[in-house]
Design an enzyme around this catalytic site. Structure first.
Site, PDB file in Angstrom:
ATOM      1  CE  LYS A  43      44.425 -22.039  -7.955  1.00  0.00           C
ATOM      2  NZ  LYS A  43      45.151 -23.101  -8.564  1.00  0.00           N
ATOM      3  CG  MET A  87      35.910   0.315 -19.050  1.00  0.00           C
ATOM      4  SD  MET A  87      36.854   1.558 -18.629  1.00  0.00           S
ATOM      5  CE  MET A  87      38.151   1.669 -20.009  1.00  0.00           C
ATOM      6  CE1 TYR A  93      33.459   3.813 -28.057  1.00  0.00           C
ATOM      7  CE2 TYR A  93      33.037   1.948 -26.339  1.00  0.00           C
ATOM      8  CZ  TYR A  93      33.401   3.376 -26.683  1.00  0.00           C
ATOM      9  OH  TYR A  93      33.595   4.159 -25.452  1.00  0.00           O
ATOM     10  NE  ARG A  98      51.162 -25.200 -13.180  1.00  0.00           N
ATOM     11  CZ  ARG A  98      50.071 -25.275 -12.768  1.00  0.00           C
ATOM     12  NH1 ARG A  98      48.989 -24.580 -13.195  1.00  0.00           N
ATOM     13  NH2 ARG A  98      49.753 -25.834 -11.483  1.00  0.00           N
TER      14      ARG A  98
HETATM   15  C1  LIG Z   1      44.626 -24.272  -8.622  1.00  0.00           C
HETATM   16  C2  LIG Z   1      45.079 -25.557  -8.501  1.00  0.00           C
HETATM   17  C3  LIG Z   1      44.116 -26.612  -7.700  1.00  0.00           C
HETATM   18  C4  LIG Z   1      42.581 -26.407  -7.927  1.00  0.00           C
HETATM   19  O1  LIG Z   1      42.199 -26.804  -9.091  1.00  0.00           O
HETATM   20  P1  LIG Z   1      40.657 -26.746  -9.453  1.00  0.00           P
HETATM   21  O2  LIG Z   1      40.464 -27.472 -10.842  1.00  0.00           O
HETATM   22  O3  LIG Z   1      40.120 -25.309  -9.482  1.00  0.00           O
HETATM   23  O4  LIG Z   1      39.774 -27.813  -8.533  1.00  0.00           O
HETATM   24  C5  LIG Z   1      44.742 -27.687  -7.301  1.00  0.00           C
HETATM   25  N1  LIG Z   1      45.938 -27.972  -7.346  1.00  0.00           N
HETATM   26  C6  LIG Z   1      46.958 -27.051  -7.873  1.00  0.00           C
HETATM   27  C7  LIG Z   1      48.388 -27.373  -7.884  1.00  0.00           C
HETATM   28  C8  LIG Z   1      46.494 -25.674  -8.230  1.00  0.00           C
HETATM   29  O5  LIG Z   1      47.503 -24.978  -8.789  1.00  0.00           O
END
Ligand SMILES: *Cc1c(COP(=O)(O)O)cnc(C)c1O
Length: 382
Positions: free
Chosen positions: A44, A313, A265, A143
């Site tokens: 992701k 920046m 800055y 969640r």
């Molecule tokens: C992002 C995510 C992972 C991967 O987690 P890592 O800590 O990066 O290995 C696994 N399962 C779910 C549901 C996630 O959202």
């Protein structure tokens, strides 16, 4: 493999080097650790900022066939680069109305709620076929995932499991970064009890850190993200992983200032002695945390160069007095992430986690992939 400094002239402010061989090695390390469970790659957010297409291709060569993204949009982009026998899953589930597009692409949604489960079933009924999906159970994190009550009443939906083929039952650990936390054991117990109410299906509970909590957590499929990219939330894990990202920043100006001179800055830094300052072309718009002003550092040939003043920046200033006069000149590069300063170091200095540092690196750097797979790249199927 990683160079001390970049000789190539670049027009960008910095260089992000991604070591695909390290990512493959990290995958193999986790795979050996959790066998006979399989390991899925979580790619992701463009593989945590490192480039999902390149990462997927490297891991396919390691026989990885399961890939998780967060959004359907990410899945649709990545799908053409996967071999036909790979599975692609959407962690965040589907927004209402996206079911047909997901099914048409051959992407597996993670059903996270009662509504998502019913929408997926309705599509299967309309299309008169059995539709594969992943079912996520909420085991305490509040969640994503079906509540225990919803899991129990799925069996009451007429023919639900005839219409929806559960390819995987999953949940997610809230405290995997604390392997000793009692919450992990509680989640495992809840997960096993709730999964037991469903027809038999492969199970998945652990993320990268979860694969270090204990063999009972491995299930059938571990979902590894961070570990592949060379980091870990605790020392015993981070030290097993090879760093996969290296970041170098280009020096664009060097000057010496007198005592009493302000820097940056807000003039938050004032030189107390003759100070040699290098301005480098990486700032917060490059994902380098502004928080590191006055706290973080860069390295040149192993010498620590503190960041002085605020991070701007597009640039920041380093105290390079520790180097010999003229040792650093415009065009040179300094190390921001690499052998002398790990992702963990940067995250600690910035009061955040390695995930946030990695995913913020953004698209502004010149990117170089090293350690490419020896296999020819996959052909893109239109
Ligand atoms: C992002 C995510 C992972 C991967 O987690 P890592 O800590 O990066 O290995 C696994 N399962 C779910 C549901 C996630 O959202």
């Amino acid at each position: 493999m990683v160079r001390e400094s970049w000789e190539i002239a670049t027009y960008e402010g910095g260089h992000l080097t991604i070591d695909l061989a390290a990512i493959r090695t990290n995958y193999a390390v986790i795979a050996a650790r959790v066998a006979p469970a399989r390991v899925a790659a979580v790619v992701k957010a463009d593989a945590y900022g490192l480039g999902a297409v390149a990462v997927v291709q490297a891991l396919v060569a390691e026989d990885c066939r399961d890939f998780f993204v967060a959004h359907l949009a990410e899945a649709l982009e990545l799908k053409p680069f996967l071999p036909a026998d790979a599975h692609l899953y959407v962690l965040n589930g589907l927004p209402p109305g996206a079911e047909a597009a997901c099914a048409a692409a051959g992407v597996l949604p993670v059903l996270n709620s009662w509504e998502q489960a019913m929408a997926w079933r309705d599509l299967a009924v309309r299309q008169q076929r059995r539709s594969p999906a992943v079912l996520q159970i909420d085991t305490c994190m509040s969640r994503l995932g079906l509540s225990p009550e919803d899991v129990a009443r799925l069996g009451e939906v007429p023919a639900f499991f005839d219409q929806v083929e559960i390819k995987l039952v999953m949940s997610h650990l809230a405290c995997a970064d604390m392997p000793g936390a009692l919450a992990n054991q509680e989640q495992l117990a809840r997960f096993e009890a709730l999964a037991g109410l469903l027809p038999p299906a492969p199970r998945s509970l652990a993320n990268s850190a979860g694969s270090f909590v204990g063999p009972a957590f491995h299930g059938d499929l571990v979902r590894a993200g961070l570990a592949l990219y060379g980091a870990g939330p605790f020392e015993g894990m981070a030290s097993l992983m090879q760093q996969a990202a290296r970041l170098d920043a280009r020096v664009i100006q060097v000057r010496t200032v007198q005592p009493g001179t302000g820097v940056g800055y807000g003039l938050t830094f004032t030189a107390s002695r003759n100070t040699q300052i290098a301005t480098v072309a990486v700032g917060y718009a490059d994902g380098w945390p502004r928080r590191l002003g006055g706290r973080g550092a860069a390295y040149f040939k192993g010498v620590r160069l503190p960041i002085i003043g605020r991070v701007s920046m597009d640039s920041m200033t380093l105290d390079v007095t520790a180097l010999a006069n003229g040792a650093l000149t415009p065009g040179d590069t300094v190390e921001l992430i690499g052998p002398h300063q790990t992702l963990e170091d940067v995250a600690a200095d910035a009061d955040t986690i390695t995930y946030e540092i990695l995913t913020n690196l953004g698209r502004r750097y010149r990117r170089t992939y090293v350690g490419e797979t020896v296999h020819p790249p996959l052909e893109v199927v239109a």
